[in-house]
Write a protein that holds these residues in place. Structure first.
Motif, PDB file in Angstrom:
ATOM      1  N   TYR A  18     -37.738 -73.708  54.650  1.00 13.41           N
ATOM      2  CA  TYR A  18     -37.600 -72.007  54.964  1.00 13.41           C
ATOM      3  C   TYR A  18     -36.250 -71.960  55.372  1.00 13.41           C
ATOM      4  O   TYR A  18     -35.396 -72.747  55.918  1.00 13.41           O
ATOM      5  N   THR A  19     -35.884 -70.742  55.272  1.00 11.18           N
ATOM      6  CA  THR A  19     -34.623 -69.953  55.728  1.00 11.18           C
ATOM      7  C   THR A  19     -34.987 -68.872  56.603  1.00 11.18           C
ATOM      8  O   THR A  19     -36.147 -68.410  56.421  1.00 11.18           O
ATOM      9  N   ALA A  20     -34.397 -68.252  57.763  1.00  7.25           N
ATOM     10  CA  ALA A  20     -34.697 -67.394  58.210  1.00  7.25           C
ATOM     11  C   ALA A  20     -33.470 -66.566  58.711  1.00  7.25           C
ATOM     12  O   ALA A  20     -32.395 -66.907  58.934  1.00  7.25           O
ATOM     13  N   PHE A  25     -38.477 -64.442  57.512  1.00  3.29           N
ATOM     14  CA  PHE A  25     -38.715 -65.841  57.309  1.00  3.29           C
ATOM     15  C   PHE A  25     -38.986 -65.890  55.844  1.00  3.29           C
ATOM     16  O   PHE A  25     -39.811 -65.259  55.289  1.00  3.29           O
ATOM     17  N   HIS A  26     -38.376 -66.854  55.253  1.00  2.00           N
ATOM     18  CA  HIS A  26     -38.486 -67.114  53.982  1.00  2.00           C
ATOM     19  C   HIS A  26     -39.078 -68.701  53.437  1.00  2.00           C
ATOM     20  O   HIS A  26     -38.190 -69.354  53.381  1.00  2.00           O
ATOM     21  N   PRO A  27     -40.134 -68.595  53.637  1.00  6.37           N
ATOM     22  CA  PRO A  27     -40.729 -70.412  53.306  1.00  6.37           C
ATOM     23  C   PRO A  27     -40.743 -70.498  51.587  1.00  6.37           C
ATOM     24  O   PRO A  27     -40.949 -69.748  50.910  1.00  6.37           O
ATOM     25  N   VAL A  28     -40.535 -71.918  51.543  1.00  4.26           N
ATOM     26  CA  VAL A  28     -40.674 -72.343  49.902  1.00  4.26           C
ATOM     27  C   VAL A  28     -41.449 -73.506  50.100  1.00  4.26           C
ATOM     28  O   VAL A  28     -41.149 -74.556  50.981  1.00  4.26           O
ATOM     29  N   ILE A  32     -47.503 -72.675  48.392  1.00  2.66           N
ATOM     30  CA  ILE A  32     -47.500 -71.192  48.527  1.00  2.66           C
ATOM     31  C   ILE A  32     -47.360 -70.410  47.371  1.00  2.66           C
ATOM     32  O   ILE A  32     -46.664 -70.571  46.426  1.00  2.66           O
ATOM     33  N   PRO A  33     -48.553 -69.339  47.219  1.00  8.71           N
ATOM     34  CA  PRO A  33     -48.563 -68.845  45.931  1.00  8.71           C
ATOM     35  C   PRO A  33     -47.511 -67.901  45.687  1.00  8.71           C
ATOM     36  O   PRO A  33     -46.932 -67.474  46.514  1.00  8.71           O
ATOM     37  N   THR A  34     -47.203 -67.797  44.366  1.00  7.26           N
ATOM     38  CA  THR A  34     -46.154 -66.963  43.983  1.00  7.26           C
ATOM     39  C   THR A  34     -46.418 -65.852  42.830  1.00  7.26           C
ATOM     40  O   THR A  34     -47.485 -66.174  42.413  1.00  7.26           O
TER      41      THR A  34
END
Length: 87
Positions: A18-20, A25-28, A32-34
């Protein structure tokens, strides 16, 4: 930026990177559904909508700029006018 992992109840290893930042908050992760990709037709429609919005904003900004360039209504000296109408 960071990451963590855990084991799901089904026994699968789940890894999240993730990045924040100021946008959130941006999880990868594979779990995780897209959303599906946007179709070409829909994207064209969105592009037209955004182009119209930009045009309206530019026209509004231009009108504001023109208003700021115009002199304010000048005050009229009514002193001389008042002399004409006195009895």
């Amino acid at each position: 930026m960071g990451s963590y992992s855990y084991t799901s109840p089904e026994g699968q290893l789940i890894s999240v990177h993730y990045t924040a930042d100021e946008t959130g908050f941006h999880p990868v992760g594979d779990h995780i559904p897209t959303p599906p990709p946007v179709s070409e037709e829909i994207q064209k429609g969105l592009d037209l909508i955004y182009a119209g919005i930009r045009k309206q904003q530019e026209e509004s900004a231009h009108e504001q700029q023109l208003k700021q360039q115009q002199p304010y209504n000048q005050q009229i000296d009514r002193h001389e006018d008042n002399k004409k109408y006195r009895l």
